[in-house]
Design a protein around this motif. Sequence first.
Motif, PDB file in Angstrom:
ATOM      1  N   VAL A   1      -6.124-117.652  -9.842  1.00 10.04           N
ATOM      2  CA  VAL A   1      -6.398-118.953  -9.224  1.00 10.04           C
ATOM      3  C   VAL A   1      -7.885-119.303  -9.229  1.00 10.04           C
ATOM      4  N   GLN A   2      -8.742-118.338  -9.615  1.00 10.19           N
ATOM      5  CA  GLN A   2     -10.184-118.556  -9.713  1.00 10.19           C
ATOM      6  C   GLN A   2     -10.815-118.997  -8.382  1.00 10.19           C
ATOM      7  N   ARG A   3     -10.393-118.318  -7.327  1.00  8.23           N
ATOM      8  CA  ARG A   3     -10.946-118.556  -5.987  1.00  8.23           C
ATOM      9  C   ARG A   3     -10.498-117.422  -5.087  1.00  8.23           C
ATOM     10  N   VAL A   4     -11.024-117.395  -3.873  1.00  3.87           N
ATOM     11  CA  VAL A   4     -10.533-116.427  -2.895  1.00  3.87           C
ATOM     12  C   VAL A   4      -9.108-116.822  -2.529  1.00  3.87           C
ATOM     13  N   PRO A   5      -8.130-115.949  -2.727  1.00  7.89           N
ATOM     14  CA  PRO A   5      -6.716-116.342  -2.520  1.00  7.89           C
ATOM     15  C   PRO A   5      -6.293-116.331  -1.053  1.00  7.89           C
ATOM     16  N   PHE A   6      -6.712-117.372  -0.343  1.00  9.21           N
ATOM     17  CA  PHE A   6      -6.318-117.571   1.053  1.00  9.21           C
ATOM     18  C   PHE A   6      -5.617-118.919   1.237  1.00  9.21           C
ATOM     19  N   ARG A   7      -5.199-119.544   0.140  1.00 10.58           N
ATOM     20  CA  ARG A   7      -4.712-120.928   0.214  1.00 10.58           C
ATOM     21  C   ARG A   7      -3.410-121.070   0.985  1.00 10.58           C
ATOM     22  N   ASP A   8      -2.472-120.140   0.818  1.00 12.43           N
ATOM     23  CA  ASP A   8      -1.141-120.298   1.399  1.00 12.43           C
ATOM     24  C   ASP A   8      -0.647-118.957   1.924  1.00 12.43           C
ATOM     25  N   MET A   9       0.561-118.961   2.480  1.00 10.86           N
ATOM     26  CA  MET A   9       1.086-117.756   3.107  1.00 10.86           C
ATOM     27  C   MET A   9       1.375-116.656   2.086  1.00 10.86           C
ATOM     28  N   PHE A  10       1.716-117.029   0.868  1.00  7.88           N
ATOM     29  CA  PHE A  10       1.904-116.024  -0.182  1.00  7.88           C
ATOM     30  C   PHE A  10       0.629-115.213  -0.351  1.00  7.88           C
ATOM     31  N   GLU A  11      -0.498-115.887  -0.446  1.00 12.21           N
ATOM     32  CA  GLU A  11      -1.776-115.213  -0.661  1.00 12.21           C
ATOM     33  C   GLU A  11      -2.248-114.494   0.590  1.00 12.21           C
ATOM     34  N   VAL A  12      -1.992-115.079   1.740  1.00 15.97           N
ATOM     35  CA  VAL A  12      -2.387-114.458   3.007  1.00 15.97           C
ATOM     36  C   VAL A  12      -1.719-113.100   3.180  1.00 15.97           C
ATOM     37  N   MET A  13      -0.430-113.020   2.879  1.00 16.06           N
ATOM     38  CA  MET A  13       0.286-111.761   3.024  1.00 16.06           C
ATOM     39  C   MET A  13      -0.175-110.726   1.989  1.00 16.06           C
ATOM     40  N   LEU A  14      -0.584-111.182   0.817  1.00 15.57           N
ATOM     41  CA  LEU A  14      -1.167-110.266  -0.161  1.00 15.57           C
ATOM     42  C   LEU A  14      -2.412-109.598   0.417  1.00 15.57           C
TER      43      LEU A  14
ATOM     44  N   ASP B   1       1.100 -97.996   9.745  1.00 19.08           N
ATOM     45  CA  ASP B   1       0.325 -98.843   8.845  1.00 19.08           C
ATOM     46  C   ASP B   1       1.064 -99.064   7.528  1.00 19.08           C
ATOM     47  N   MET B   2       1.685 -98.011   7.022  1.00 21.47           N
ATOM     48  CA  MET B   2       2.470 -98.146   5.794  1.00 21.47           C
ATOM     49  C   MET B   2       3.613 -99.134   5.998  1.00 21.47           C
ATOM     50  N   PHE B   3       4.252 -99.049   7.139  1.00 20.90           N
ATOM     51  CA  PHE B   3       5.369 -99.942   7.442  1.00 20.90           C
ATOM     52  C   PHE B   3       4.886-101.380   7.566  1.00 20.90           C
ATOM     53  N   ILE B   4       3.762-101.583   8.259  1.00 20.65           N
ATOM     54  CA  ILE B   4       3.195-102.931   8.403  1.00 20.65           C
ATOM     55  C   ILE B   4       2.882-103.517   7.029  1.00 20.65           C
ATOM     56  N   GLY B   5       2.260-102.702   6.165  1.00 14.40           N
ATOM     57  CA  GLY B   5       1.923-103.184   4.834  1.00 14.40           C
ATOM     58  C   GLY B   5       3.145-103.616   4.045  1.00 14.40           C
ATOM     59  N   ALA B   6       4.213-102.823   4.108  1.00 12.82           N
ATOM     60  CA  ALA B   6       5.446-103.163   3.380  1.00 12.82           C
ATOM     61  C   ALA B   6       6.076-104.432   3.940  1.00 12.82           C
ATOM     62  N   ILE B   7       6.118-104.543   5.260  1.00 14.32           N
ATOM     63  CA  ILE B   7       6.709-105.724   5.891  1.00 14.32           C
ATOM     64  C   ILE B   7       5.902-106.976   5.578  1.00 14.32           C
TER      65      ILE B   7
ATOM     66  N   SER C   1       5.958-112.271   0.610  1.00 14.09           N
ATOM     67  CA  SER C   1       5.307-112.626  -0.652  1.00 14.09           C
ATOM     68  C   SER C   1       6.193-112.253  -1.836  1.00 14.09           C
ATOM     69  N   GLY C   2       6.897-111.143  -1.718  1.00 13.31           N
ATOM     70  CA  GLY C   2       7.737-110.688  -2.818  1.00 13.31           C
ATOM     71  C   GLY C   2       9.055-111.420  -2.941  1.00 13.31           C
ATOM     72  N   PHE C   3       9.602-111.897  -1.804  1.00 15.07           N
ATOM     73  CA  PHE C   3      10.963-112.422  -1.838  1.00 15.07           C
ATOM     74  C   PHE C   3      11.151-113.819  -1.237  1.00 15.07           C
ATOM     75  N   VAL C   4      10.148-114.333  -0.531  1.00 13.04           N
ATOM     76  CA  VAL C   4      10.356-115.591   0.189  1.00 13.04           C
ATOM     77  C   VAL C   4       9.404-116.690  -0.274  1.00 13.04           C
ATOM     78  N   PHE C   5       8.106-116.445  -0.192  1.00 10.43           N
ATOM     79  CA  PHE C   5       7.126-117.496  -0.451  1.00 10.43           C
ATOM     80  C   PHE C   5       6.990-117.792  -1.939  1.00 10.43           C
ATOM     81  N   ASP C   6       6.718-119.063  -2.230  1.00 10.81           N
ATOM     82  CA  ASP C   6       6.509-119.520  -3.597  1.00 10.81           C
ATOM     83  C   ASP C   6       5.164-118.985  -4.116  1.00 10.81           C
ATOM     84  N   ALA C   7       5.176-118.440  -5.326  1.00  9.48           N
ATOM     85  CA  ALA C   7       3.957-117.855  -5.899  1.00  9.48           C
ATOM     86  C   ALA C   7       3.240-118.812  -6.846  1.00  9.48           C
ATOM     87  N   THR C   8       3.707-120.042  -6.958  1.00 14.22           N
ATOM     88  CA  THR C   8       3.072-120.985  -7.875  1.00 14.22           C
ATOM     89  C   THR C   8       1.644-121.276  -7.426  1.00 14.22           C
ATOM     90  N   PRO C   9       0.646-121.047  -8.287  1.00 16.71           N
ATOM     91  CA  PRO C   9      -0.746-121.309  -7.897  1.00 16.71           C
ATOM     92  C   PRO C   9      -0.961-122.792  -7.600  1.00 16.71           C
TER      93      PRO C   9
END
Length: 269
Positions: free
Chosen positions: A63-76, A101-107, A112-120
């Motif tokens: 995306v050529q920027r800091v990826p904080f635009r949407d919830m997909f990027e926030v969860m990443l 911490d491992m559990f929090i990271g997976a959750i 991002s993996g299954f719900v939010f749209d990944a379209t830049p």
Amino acid sequence: MEIKLSVQGMLIYATMTAFLLGFALWVVGAVVRNQKLRVAAMGIYAVGAAIAILSFGYRAYEVQRVPFRDMFEVMLFVGAVMYPLTIFCRRVLLIGAEAGDMFIGAIALFPSGFVFDATPSELMPALQSQLFTPHVAAYLLAYAIMAKAGIQAVLELTLDSNCQEGLIDFERGCYRLVLIGFPLLTLGLILGAWWGKIAWGDWWNWDPKEMWSLASWVMLLVYLHFRMVFGRRFSHINSVLVLLSVAVIIMTLFWVNFSSLFSGLHSYA
């Protein structure tokens, strides 16, 4: 639910797999008191963390920027920051519960993996500010820290023993995390108010996102005041107050963003 077959999606799934495998090994190792399993769990966790950082970097390149635009990027970002937070807490704050911490990271990565749209998407004009990155980063770091504090609070409430070898107990661990998370929430509020003045002409607009962010800040202020007055005397109440604060943060991050009941100036988030 949508499976993402892109490079980004594969990186997310690989990270989640490593985090969950590490979590399972750690739990088994703790139950059977096998240190080698816990060491292996941390190794797998480190591999997952490297993939998570690569995933976040790949998105930034895409995306050529800091990826904080949407919830997909926030969860990443939350997924990428958990391992550094684990190491910092273990070595500096003497706080454990690495499996949490491992559990929090997976959750965090699941939506991002299954719900939010990944379209830049491009940053809209309202987000094209030098305050964008520090404002969002302060909040996300605070949220990750408070998620770990929530795990400490749950352990304090549910386990018979608060003893962790070479580490501080769960109640003190929770308190130390809040002492870091609360200033970050405060910084996020201040930067948001400054940005609001520039973008919308006022320091405070009584927007639903602003109100719920303030509510989470107030809840932690109540906890800190109670902890200061009574110390560890009512440790279970301390933990409940932290969990209530975490619940408000979850409301702020998810429900307020997606519920039609809370449309406002932050609806683009």
